[in-house]
Each structure stands twice: as C-alpha cells, then as structure tokens.
Design a protein around this motif. Structure first.
Motif, PDB file in Angstrom:
ATOM      1  N   THR A 246       0.829  -1.204   0.000  1.00 55.37           N
ATOM      2  CA  THR A 246       0.000   0.000   0.000  1.00 55.37           C
ATOM      3  C   THR A 246       0.863   1.253   0.000  1.00 55.37           C
ATOM      4  O   THR A 246       1.888   1.317   0.691  1.00 55.37           O
ATOM      5  N   GLU A 315      -5.316   5.883   0.139  1.00 54.69           N
ATOM      6  CA  GLU A 315      -4.588   4.621   0.223  1.00 54.69           C
ATOM      7  C   GLU A 315      -4.804   3.883  -1.096  1.00 54.69           C
ATOM      8  O   GLU A 315      -5.948   3.698  -1.516  1.00 54.69           O
ATOM      9  N   THR A 317      -3.870   0.241  -2.590  1.00 49.40           N
ATOM     10  CA  THR A 317      -3.324  -1.078  -2.278  1.00 49.40           C
ATOM     11  C   THR A 317      -3.231  -1.896  -3.556  1.00 49.40           C
ATOM     12  O   THR A 317      -4.234  -2.096  -4.252  1.00 49.40           O
TER      13      THR A 317
END
Length: 331
Positions: A246, A315, A317
């Motif tokens: 991430t 974020e 990922t």
C-alpha cells in the motif's frame, strides 16, 4: 497579459532561429520535417512528455490550435522528450498519441537532442517561430495559453494570413485535461524514488535500492507519504516486491494522479479515500468502489473530489507484486 490583436507586441523579441528538427530520432503522424519543409510557415513547437499533468492540461488548447489554424499556415509540432524510462519507448508514445487524440506531427526525442538544441528545461514549453524561422515567442508551463494563441494569430497576420474571426478558439477541457483547482490546490508534486523523494514518513526511513518491509506511521502529516508492505525504493521509482502493498498519502487537492507502470503482468489495485470507497470522488481510472488495474505505463487519475477541497488521505493497495510508482501529482 495577452497580446492585443492588430498591434505588434513588444515582448516577442527576435531571439534565435528555430533549431533543426531533422535531428529527431523518429516521427509520428508525419514524415520527417526539416527547415526546408517549414519554410514560409508559422511553427509552434511544444515540448511534452505523455505522463506530465501540466502538459495534459494544455492539450485541449494545442489540439484546437493545430486544427483551427492549419489552413492559415500554422504547423504545430510536438517534441516528445521523456522524463521516465518507459516514455522513451516509441510504442508507448504511439499508444499515448492515439489514446489522447494527438493528430499533429510528433518528433521523438528520447536522447534529448532537440531538448538541448532548444536549451529547454521544462514540460510543457512553447516555442513559436515566424515564417522566416525566427523564434518570436516562448513560454513555459501551463499558464499563458491565451497569450500564446494571441501570438499565433499575430504572426499569421504578419505573414498575410487571415485567421477567421476576432476571437480565440473556444476550448472546454474535460476529464484529465480540465484545469487544476488552483484556488484550493495545496499539495506539491511528490516523487517516489530516492533521487527526488521528499516527506517520506514510514518509520525507519527508506532503505535505498533494496527490499524492505515498511509499516504505516502512527500519524501522517499533510503532504507526507508512506508505504506498507515490501518495497524497493529505487532512484527513479519505488517498486512493490511483496505479494501486496500500500501507498498512503495525506493531500490537499481536488485531483490526485499517480504515474505508475506494471513490471510484467497487469496489477489490480484498490483505492480508499479517508478509509472508504471513493464513491463519486473516484477518478477516471478507478470505479466508485475504488477498483482499478495497472495495465500500462502512464499517468492514472485516481481522485476527483466534488465539493469543498480539504485534507484527505488516499490509500492505494496493489493486490499483486510489480507495481512501479513514480510520482504523485495534484490538481
């Protein structure tokens, strides 16, 4: 200030002659062009590289100028000088030209031969030459677009051509080409390789050029970024070597983009905004649930947040190894 129609501008000095474009490594959308081919034409040379958001936000204008003024004697030439290694691949540039609707001539400059001949230092950069090949106007960056169009019209009229009407070509850029929200843009361009990387916040700092497992910091300040998972922080990019990983960044902007490339097979990814699916804040390369796929080396538009601009946390990922991440840009 834009140039006044019908008046000779005082800020277009005769600085130099247009360098020989015959030094290009190759051409797209055109046979090779040299000084003889361009004699008697007004020539606009724009330096660009296809992942540059500053250039992308000028593209709608340049495309419109090339089409509107072509019959009046304007030749627009894009010189593609790469910033990142994958942009030196002619096939990648060709795909970008097709995807972005660039139909004017493009000179390929992977070795920066033309870049150096012009003494250029920026993307985008505009050089406008008159019918005698003298550079009469040059500007850098995505500002001054109206001024550059006024200069085009002036030089065409100087050459006895007659651009239709008295108004600039109407342009209404959308999508990735839309202007930044300059009034509220607070986050700076953020490189993710060690050569230019700043504000990296994972505990223990970066282990340069070797694989290391990173953890999320307890607190991420504005403009800071961090990794979770096993990554290599290399000179130009950071590469995910673990099974998943991430990238986290706290930012202040309407738009967030990430230049990235797959190292091998496509890499699926998931984006969260403030810990949730982005919904109507998703960018062009992400759906409302935050899902996307890294399948080709280019700039990816991850977030366009509606409403008031405020501090947000993104974020992203990656669900498989091999993601090369180069730079975060904002708008």
């Amino acid at each position: 200030m834009g140039l006044v129609e019908g008046r000779r501008p005082v800020d277009l000095p005769v600085e130099s002659r247009l360098p020989d474009l015959g030094r290009a490594a190759g051409w797209l959308n055109s046979p090779p062009l040299d000084a003889a081919d361009l004699r008697g034409e007004v020539v606009l040379v724009e330096f660009w590289t296809y992942t540059c958001i500053n250039w992308l936000r000028t593209l709608g204008h340049v495309r419109a100028w090339a089409r509107e003024y072509r019959d009046q004697g304007l030749v627009v030439i894009g010189v593609h000088t790469p910033e990142f290694p994958f942009e030196a691949d002619a096939d990648n540039v060709r795909r970008a030209v097709e995807r972005l609707g660039v139909d004017h001539p493009v000179a390929l400059d992977p070795g920066r031969t033309l870049w150096e001949a012009f003494g250029n230092r920026y993307w985008p950069a505009f050089y406008l030459a008159d019918v005698d090949g003298r550079v009469r106007h040059h500007r850098f960056g995505e500002d001054h677009l109206d001024e550059t169009e006024d200069a085009i019209r002036h030089l065409l009229r100087d050459a006895g051509r007659h651009p239709a009407g008295d108004e600039r070509v109407p342009v209404a850029p959308i999508g990735i080409e839309a202007p930044a929200d300059w009034a509220h843009l607070g986050s700076p361009e953020t490189y993710l390789g060690w050569a230019r990387g700043e504000r990296f916040a994972s505990p223990g700092g970066a282990a340069l050029d070797r694989s290391r497992t990173y953890v999320e910091p307890e607190h991420l300040r504005l403009h800071e970024w961090a990794f979770v998972g096993e990554w290599v922080v290399a000179r130009r990019a950071s590469v995910l070597t673990g099974a998943t990983g991430t990238l986290i960044v706290r930012f202040h902007a309407r738009d967030l983009h990430l230049v990235m490339a797959p190292r091998g097979a496509p890499v699926p990814f998931r984006v969260l905004l403030d810990g949730r699916a982005p919904g109507d804040a998703h960018g062009l390369d992400v759906d409302a649930a935050g899902h996307g796929t890294l399948a080709e080396p280019r700039l990816h538009h991850l977030i366009r947040a509606p409403g008031a601009v405020e501090d947000r946390v993104l974020e992203i990922t990656f669900l498989a190894p091999g993601a090369e991440t180069y730079v975060l840009t904002f708008g």
